[in-house]
Design an enzyme around this catalytic site. Sequence first.
Site, short mmCIF file in Angstrom:
data_model
loop_
_atom_site.label_atom_id
_atom_site.label_comp_id
_atom_site.label_asym_id
_atom_site.label_seq_id
_atom_site.Cartn_x
_atom_site.Cartn_y
_atom_site.Cartn_z
N HIS A 105 0.85 -1.20 0.00
CA HIS A 105 0.00 0.00 0.00
C HIS A 105 0.88 1.24 0.00
CE1 HIS A 105 -3.72 2.23 1.52
NE2 HIS A 105 -2.75 3.11 1.61
N GLU A 106 1.84 1.28 0.94
CA GLU A 106 2.71 2.45 1.05
C GLU A 106 3.68 2.55 -0.13
OE1 GLU A 106 2.20 4.77 3.14
OE2 GLU A 106 0.66 3.64 4.20
N HIS A 163 2.15 4.42 -2.92
CA HIS A 163 2.25 5.88 -2.74
C HIS A 163 3.64 6.37 -3.14
CE1 HIS A 163 -1.58 6.50 -0.85
NE2 HIS A 163 -1.31 5.75 0.18
N ASP A 196 -6.21 8.69 3.12
CA ASP A 196 -6.06 8.89 1.68
C ASP A 196 -7.28 9.54 1.04
OD1 ASP A 196 -3.53 7.74 1.67
OD2 ASP A 196 -4.32 5.73 1.47
#
Length: 412
Positions: A99-100, A103, A198
Amino acid sequence: MNGSAKGSAHGPADGRTSGAAGGSAGGPAGGSLGGSIRLGQVVGVPLRMHWSVPLLVILFAYGLGRRTLPVWSPGRPAVVYAVAGVAGAALLMGSLVLHETAHAATARRKEISVEDVTLWALGGMTRMGRPKTAAAAFLVAISGPLTSLVLGGAALGAGIGLHVVGGWAEIPAVVLLWLGWANLFLGLFNLLPAVPLDGGRVLQALLWWRMKDRDRADLTASRGGQITGVLMAGAGWVLLLRGAPVGLWIVFLGLFVTVVAGTERRHAGLHSALRGIRVDEAMTAPVATGADWLTIQQFIDEVAVHSRHSAVPLLDFEGRPSGIVQIRRLAGVPAEARASLRVREVAVPLSQCAVAAPDDPLAEALDRVSLRTGMRILVVDAGHLVGIVTGKDVSRMMQRHSLGGGARGVDG
């Protein structure tokens, strides 16, 4: 998240951060979480883990191994449940990293600087610079939740397939189904329109695109984040009073969202107030400096004891700035080492200091400030130090703005 708690946050310190549950953020974030250790790198960005992560893994492993698996696949040996519980928790942590990483990778593709990715109790946090456009901000923010949703769908599909097989595949099927639902929850939860989640970053980007004014968009989104955070904390408290332990986590997360959103709101107000002001209008000049080749003892005797400041910029042999040394850092050096160590060896190097040109916008220069040097910006022109901006200088600008007198003509 991208910023803090999963989501994202940008701030005067180093741009955006993502935090709770997973995401990317931009706001007043600051330095990396204390108590975190470096594990390696993802897409060329340092990956860190906070001391709270092992506790989170134990909590997930216990819940999966002692509660979920025995209900969905009864009659198995306890050791099978334990191993599967640990494996599921580890896979969930891997999902948070992905997930990170989404980003961070998206930010780097959009030429946004990324400092690091950190896993912690509320999920993940990606610290990065401020996007230059609303489109870039939108893509960075949405990339994390989309990754979680894709992972969730894939895990659910694989889990359903293994469940059909049955037999030996039953335990892996339950683990994958649990992982799939967890990722779907992670992705959907992070889409809540509350900074620093987010979804709050997505809202910021859309407002920025619609209003054509980043500061107004940040103010509006952060105000919404504060309201949502209070509502989350209230809902968590009600659940806790009704005997649901998950309510405590929701209370903490709601308070976190409220605090971070409030910080970002103040930061957006600062940006708005300083709009149009250049660095040279706020800086103090000339600057009291010290030679970086002096021993610590010489520096203390010749510079530190006469200084009225808590930190002193350093110059090298050619008169160019080389960093900043904090007086308290000198005090921490053992007396027997002060005669041999050079002051530059205990200073923050120039590469880690906030540096700006005289004609840079002050608001943008503040985004380069880091916790290592505090609210100090070295003003450099043609390789030479011509001034410094401190918290007092920024406060003076804010006071002038509140009086409606502008900031022109301020001397250091």
